[in-house]
Design a protein around this motif. Structure first.
Motif, PDB file in Angstrom:
ATOM      1  N   UNK A  69       0.945  -1.383   0.611  1.00 10.67           N
ATOM      2  CA  UNK A  69      -0.047  -0.223   0.445  1.00 10.67           C
ATOM      3  C   UNK A  69       0.557   0.989   0.086  1.00 10.67           C
ATOM      4  N   UNK A  70       0.443   2.558  -0.885  1.00 12.43           N
ATOM      5  CA  UNK A  70       1.307   3.568  -1.313  1.00 12.43           C
ATOM      6  C   UNK A  70       0.270   4.439  -0.608  1.00 12.43           C
ATOM      7  N   UNK A  71       0.557   4.967   0.746  1.00 11.96           N
ATOM      8  CA  UNK A  71      -0.554   6.110   1.474  1.00 11.96           C
ATOM      9  C   UNK A  71      -0.789   7.377   0.920  1.00 11.96           C
ATOM     10  N   UNK A  72      -2.013   7.726   0.755  1.00 11.40           N
ATOM     11  CA  UNK A  72      -2.523   8.913  -0.156  1.00 11.40           C
ATOM     12  C   UNK A  72      -1.169  10.347   0.541  1.00 11.40           C
ATOM     13  N   UNK A  73      -1.155  10.056   1.555  1.00  8.79           N
ATOM     14  CA  UNK A  73       0.049  11.570   2.272  1.00  8.79           C
ATOM     15  C   UNK A  73       1.910  11.147   1.511  1.00  8.79           C
ATOM     16  N   UNK A  74       1.830   9.918   1.058  1.00  6.63           N
ATOM     17  CA  UNK A  74       2.982   9.754   0.456  1.00  6.63           C
ATOM     18  C   UNK A  74       2.635  10.086  -0.759  1.00  6.63           C
ATOM     19  N   UNK A  75       1.810   9.799  -1.273  1.00  2.21           N
ATOM     20  CA  UNK A  75       1.364  10.221  -2.897  1.00  2.21           C
ATOM     21  C   UNK A  75       2.242  11.688  -3.333  1.00  2.21           C
ATOM     22  N   UNK A  76       1.162  12.174  -2.270  1.00  5.82           N
ATOM     23  CA  UNK A  76       0.562  14.067  -2.449  1.00  5.82           C
ATOM     24  C   UNK A  76       1.804  14.213  -2.047  1.00  5.82           C
ATOM     25  N   UNK A  77       2.494  13.462  -1.001  1.00  2.00           N
ATOM     26  CA  UNK A  77       4.442  14.499  -1.160  1.00  2.00           C
ATOM     27  C   UNK A  77       5.176  14.692  -2.465  1.00  2.00           C
ATOM     28  N   UNK A  78       4.988  13.167  -3.269  1.00  4.81           N
ATOM     29  CA  UNK A  78       5.459  13.213  -4.236  1.00  4.81           C
ATOM     30  C   UNK A  78       5.097  13.990  -5.219  1.00  4.81           C
ATOM     31  N   UNK A  79       3.971  14.513  -5.513  1.00  2.00           N
ATOM     32  CA  UNK A  79       3.537  15.583  -6.466  1.00  2.00           C
ATOM     33  C   UNK A  79       3.964  16.292  -5.886  1.00  2.00           C
ATOM     34  N   UNK A  80       3.845  17.492  -4.656  1.00  2.00           N
ATOM     35  CA  UNK A  80       3.953  17.910  -4.190  1.00  2.00           C
ATOM     36  C   UNK A  80       4.481  18.532  -4.424  1.00  2.00           C
ATOM     37  N   UNK A  81       6.294  17.808  -4.820  1.00  2.00           N
ATOM     38  CA  UNK A  81       7.798  17.931  -4.913  1.00  2.00           C
ATOM     39  C   UNK A  81       8.199  18.139  -6.016  1.00  2.00           C
TER      40      UNK A  81
END
Length: 394
Positions: A270-282
């Motif tokens: 599982x890749x949680x939402x918070x981790x995906x969002x961090x990648x996008x914002x970076x």
């Protein structure tokens, strides 16, 4: 609007003998629903997953229903029906179907076109204004155009959508649009052709990409690309999917990996939402949250300079049970009120034993009233017997 009545009150009401039999026939298909996550389990979860059903949700206010058939005991009005047309599929996606395949329901036990339309009409006349066709893969059903034509003609229906893998969609799409289909979700979990073949156990990446482009060219008002994110599989492509929205007016939806029978779910995948969002914002600037409807399943965002948008389906780490407005009619005619709950009630059997519309409404209403406030949480879901996703429908 009629007042809400609990199941026991429904049972006490005077009704014709045949309607009472319909209630009994339908209710015997109920299974015991899974229990809520225990407090002890919540305490041992890491902060990453602590938002997963830790508390009973505050139920979102309901919209004005046409009848109480679609209102549950928490006041949620269900105006969205997902109909699975088939259990068959022309792909073998790893998160959806077990490697050994699944035992398919005999065709004689699947709902016919006329049965689907009859049930859909019951729901629409009670307040459903959105229907989504799913599978298996709905486009492999031979009467798909005819079903769309009849469903789109139901008075009160605003949206007729479809979730598809896109493999044979491009050739069928012009006719499907003529028949009233107006929204599309196309599943695509990788932008790498070789990886596509590994993940789906079939070829066809270029055909799916073609279907996305054809949908855009035909002017569909909503074209969404569903991407189930799995660690070690496609989490390295998150930003590539976001880049797709720069020039294509699509909504890329990142979906947390969910447990179903046979898909070998593990929290490590599982890749949680918070981790995906961090990648996008970076990687991207100007990422802005959009205003979501209370019943919206996704967290929606736009990015400066992008023609499309991105969304996140956070079923595992940040549930959205409080605003749930969805019901599912499975291909075999069972009604499922929660994607993650094992409880189902048959509508096919009452239909084929001659139950009238009033009797079917009683069965549907009783099922909706039994819906839980929230699902059990991802760790309990993973241990609860449920059907494979291929049987449930997307």
């Amino acid at each position: 609007m009629m007042p809400l009545r609990c199941l026991s009150e429904l049972a006490r009401r005077r009704r014709p003998h045949r309607t009472f039999d319909a209630m009994r026939v339908g209710l015997q298909y109920f299974m015991t629903t899974c229990s809520s996550t225990k407090a002890a389990d919540s305490n041992r979860l890491s902060n990453t997953y602590a938002t997963s059903c830790a508390n009973v949700p505050e139920v979102a206010p309901s919209e004005a229903p046409l009848s109480d058939m679609l209102v549950d005991s928490f006041g949620r009005f269900h105006n969205y029906l997902r109909i699975s047309l088939t259990e068959r599929c022309n792909l073998r996606c790893q998160y959806c179907m077990p490697a050994e395949g699944v035992e398919l329901t005999p065709n004689s036990e699947l709902l016919s076109r006329d049965e689907i339309i009859r049930v859909a009409d019951l729901f629409v006349t009670s307040g459903v204004d959105k229907i989504r066709l799913t599978g298996g893969e709905p486009t492999i059903r031979k009467d798909i155009e005819d079903i769309c034509l009849h469903l789109s003609g139901l008075k009160g229906l605003k949206t007729l959508a479809m979730t598809t893998n896109g493999l044979v969609l491009s050739k069928k799409l012009p006719r499907l649009k003529e028949c009233g289909l107006n929204a599309l979700n196309i599943s695509l979990d990788t932008l790498v052709p070789a990886k596509f073949e590994f993940m789906t156990r079939r070829k066809g990446h270029s055909k799916v990409m073609e279907s996305i482009d054809v949908a855009i060219e035909l002017g569909f008002r909503s074209v969404k690309v569903n991407c189930v994110v799995m660690r070690g599989m496609n989490d390295d492509e998150i930003c590539d999917f976001v880049e797709m929205t720069r020039y294509k007016p699509v909504n890329v939806r990142f979906i947390e990996f969910m447990p179903f029978d046979g898909n070998v779910w593990n929290v490590k995948k599982l890749v949680p939402y918070a981790e995906i969002m961090d990648k996008v914002r970076q990687r991207f600037e100007g990422v802005e949250r959009l205003q979501d409807h209370p019943s919206e399943t996704a967290k929606n965002f736009k990015i400066d300079g992008h023609a499309g948008t991105i969304s996140f389906i956070t079923s595992m780490t940040e549930h959205f049970c409080a605003g749930c407005n969805r019901l599912r009619l499975l291909a075999d005619g069972n009604l499922k009120v929660c994607l993650f709950g094992p409880s189902e009630v048959s509508l096919r059997e009452p239909i084929r034993t001659g139950v009238d519309d009033a009797g079917l409404r009683e069965i549907i209403s009783a099922a909706v009233k039994r819906k839980k406030a929230k699902h059990a949480g991802m760790f309990d879901i993973a241990k609860t017997a449920n059907r494979p996703m291929i049987h449930i429908g997307g």
